[in-house]
Design an enzyme around this catalytic site. Structure first.
Site, PDB file in Angstrom:
ATOM      1  N   HIS A 236     -13.723  -7.230  -5.971  1.00  0.00           N
ATOM      2  CA  HIS A 236     -14.674  -7.804  -5.117  1.00  0.00           C
ATOM      3  C   HIS A 236     -16.178  -7.509  -5.232  1.00  0.00           C
ATOM      4  O   HIS A 236     -16.778  -7.020  -4.317  1.00  0.00           O
ATOM      5  CB  HIS A 236     -13.891  -7.104  -3.679  1.00  0.00           C
ATOM      6  CG  HIS A 236     -12.865  -8.061  -2.871  1.00  0.00           C
ATOM      7  ND1 HIS A 236     -13.103  -9.339  -2.636  1.00  0.00           N
ATOM      8  CD2 HIS A 236     -11.952  -7.740  -2.697  1.00  0.00           C
ATOM      9  CE1 HIS A 236     -12.036  -9.639  -2.180  1.00  0.00           C
ATOM     10  NE2 HIS A 236     -11.071  -8.776  -1.974  1.00  0.00           N
ATOM     11  N   ASP A 266     -16.625 -12.180  -3.974  1.00  0.00           N
ATOM     12  CA  ASP A 266     -16.958 -12.110  -2.286  1.00  0.00           C
ATOM     13  C   ASP A 266     -16.823 -10.506  -2.020  1.00  0.00           C
ATOM     14  O   ASP A 266     -16.488  -9.663  -2.523  1.00  0.00           O
ATOM     15  CB  ASP A 266     -15.520 -12.737  -1.757  1.00  0.00           C
ATOM     16  CG  ASP A 266     -15.922 -14.156  -1.541  1.00  0.00           C
ATOM     17  OD1 ASP A 266     -16.797 -14.765  -1.900  1.00  0.00           O
ATOM     18  OD2 ASP A 266     -14.745 -14.850  -1.619  1.00  0.00           O
ATOM     19  N   HIS A 419      -4.410  -7.132  -3.276  1.00  0.00           N
ATOM     20  CA  HIS A 419      -4.491  -8.089  -1.967  1.00  0.00           C
ATOM     21  C   HIS A 419      -4.922  -6.987  -0.727  1.00  0.00           C
ATOM     22  O   HIS A 419      -5.085  -7.696   0.404  1.00  0.00           O
ATOM     23  CB  HIS A 419      -3.433  -8.974  -1.847  1.00  0.00           C
ATOM     24  CG  HIS A 419      -3.520 -10.021  -0.882  1.00  0.00           C
ATOM     25  ND1 HIS A 419      -4.831 -10.897  -0.652  1.00  0.00           N
ATOM     26  CD2 HIS A 419      -2.645 -10.544   0.029  1.00  0.00           C
ATOM     27  CE1 HIS A 419      -4.613 -11.787   0.411  1.00  0.00           C
ATOM     28  NE2 HIS A 419      -3.275 -11.597   0.658  1.00  0.00           N
TER      29      HIS A 419
END
Length: 489
Positions: A236, A266, A419
């Site tokens: 990330h 992101d 995740h």
């Protein structure tokens, strides 16, 4: 009821009210400190004591938004509206959760309701304006597709060889085949917050896309006898933590292979540096550095969570479009050593899914809202058997029995997925048959979690390597997200 009994009842009600207020205050404090899972637990206790308190539901909904469990956020906000149809915060929460899922029409409906209830609220008006903008953009893109006027892929329209590298450019210069020396120079150049020339960015994207196109949607990787293999989870945009992984666990090489399991971009504001480094590594070590796709390797997520804005700020819209094209070719999963299934999200709504079916999936597209591809990118495990609606609003939650059935049907022994933030950087579930690994420590500079990677030996036995966050330049998470304030950044 006697007078004494009535007095006792009033006293008990007051005591319950004080306890609820205490729990709410404690939850608010935990939320402010970034301890969102703990805040959810405390708000849940308060709701059990006072199930008609709308503020508790809207507070818990905001926690779920921060954790990207948008399905649960929507459920809490909807409950608050059932209790009080004029609860403005609840419509805010619904709007935010739907925005997080990229469902702009639903978000617009709820922000519009918030504006009706509170006409002078400037924040609600700004959010509604952003929703209108996104809805119009989607309608425009669909109209172009329907008219058959879709632009050709960037890989066909950009003429890389005509891009001149100026003599004044003082960064690393790329020639093919790519070398380990260039990749090391590249990472140091990026570490110093300097830009790679756009010609070389395009060249890396072109070569990486060509390599990825040759792979099936689920590929197989062996572990050499006596060797090891490292699997990392979400990074990330935390570039400096990525470099720390290579420092503590060794740089990728034929003797030290890696797989990164999606969500490279992101949230963190060094997403460009992360994904460019990974694609350069893929060009250097196509058989020893492996990448799978996460739910954030998509246009919808990139528009919301910062990668699009970051690439446009550092390069151009064309460059972002090229990244999106490459993301569509990232494989969806991997089978390691013939025994370990690696996927970003999780498993499936059907019991009869086979590896051959997954290998043949058409992945060259933006992720759909349902089906096998969506479930691979979005699903999460749950402790109870069976299947449940997703806490995120996409994919599903699957139990340990679903994991066991999938493994037995396909001759496997372990599922590795990512995740989800985990305090220790990893977590073992489903009786040891499933491991979640997350490699972004102190996620978003807020969560305080460890990062981890999994090191497998040639027998597919594994051990976790944990690490803490390292310092990075003073650029906050979501710096380039157009709606960063929506999520509290």
């Amino acid at each position: 009821m006697s007078g004494d009994e009535a007095a006792a009842a009033v006293g008990a009600e007051a005591a319950d009210g004080e306890e609820v207020e205490r729990l709410k205050t404690e939850g608010n404090k935990l939320f402010a400190e970034g301890h969102h899972p703990d805040a959810i637990k405390v708000y849940t206790q308060a709701i059990q004591a006072d199930p008609l308190n709308t503020a508790l539901y809207t507070n818990r909904s905001l926690c779920h938004i921060k954790m990207e469990t948008h399905g649960l956020a929507i459920a809490d906000a909807a409950t608050a509206i059932e209790l009080d149809p004029k609860c403005v915060k609840a419509y805010y929460r619904l709007g935010s959760a739907y925005m997080g899922l990229g469902k702009y029409k639903d978000a617009r409906t709820n922000y519009r309701k918030a504006c009706q209830l509170k006409p002078n609220d400037r924040d609600a008006a700004l959010r509604l304006k952003e929703c209108d903008k996104q809805v119009k953009r989607e309608a425009f893109e669909k109209a172009i597709e329907a008219g058959g006027d879709e632009a050709p892929p960037v890989s066909e329209s950009v003429h890389i060889e005509t891009i001149v590298v100026e003599d004044s450019y003082d960064g690393p210069r790329l020639s093919w085949p790519i070398t380990a020396e260039f990749v090391k120079e590249l990472t140091e150049h990026l570490r110093a917050q300097k830009a790679l020339h756009r010609r070389y960015v395009f060249e890396i994207l072109r070569e990486a896309e060509n390599i990825l196109k040759r792979l099936p949607s689920v590929f197989d990787v062996p572990i050499p006898p006596g060797g090891t293999f490292s699997v990392c989870g979400d990074t990330h945009g935390q570039f400096y933590d990525l470099l720390n992984i290579f420092t503590i666990n060794g740089w990728p090489s034929p003797e030290n292979p890696y797989l990164f399991n999606g969500d490279y971009v992101d949230r963190g504001s060094f997403s460009f540096e992360v994904v460019l480094t990974m694609l350069a590594m893929k060009c250097l070590l196509p058989d020893h550095f492996h990448l799978t796709r996460g739910n954030h390797e998509s246009k919808t997520m990139n528009k919301m969570y910062g990668f699009e804005g970051e690439v446009k700020h550092k390069y151009s819209e064309q460059t972002f479009s090229y990244f999106s094209e490459v993301f569509n070719w990232l494989p969806l999963g991997c089978v390691l050593g013939g025994k370990v299934f690696i996927v970003h999200g999780g498993l499936f709504s059907r019991d009869d899914v086979t590896l051959d079916e997954l290998r043949a999936l058409n992945r060259n597209r933006e992720p759909p809202e349902e089906g096998l591809m969506s479930e691979m990118l979005w699903s999460d495990p749950q402790p109870q058997p069976g299947r449940s609606p997703s806490k995120r609003g996409v994919g599903l939650s699957f139990g340990p029995d679903v994991t066991q059935s999938f493994l037995e049907r396909n001759g496997l022994k372990l599922v590795v997925r990512s995740h989800e933030v985990k305090d220790a950087g990893y977590e073992v579930e489903a009786g040891g048959r499933l491991v979640t690994v997350f490699s972004a420590p102190n996620y978003c500079d807020q969560m305080g979690n460890m990062g981890a990677l999994l090191r497998f030996d040639s027998d597919c036995e594994w051990k976790a390597v944990q690490f803490e966050a390292v310092p990075h330049p003073p650029i906050r998470p979501m710096q380039y997200a157009s709606m960063g304030s929506l999520f509290g950044f």
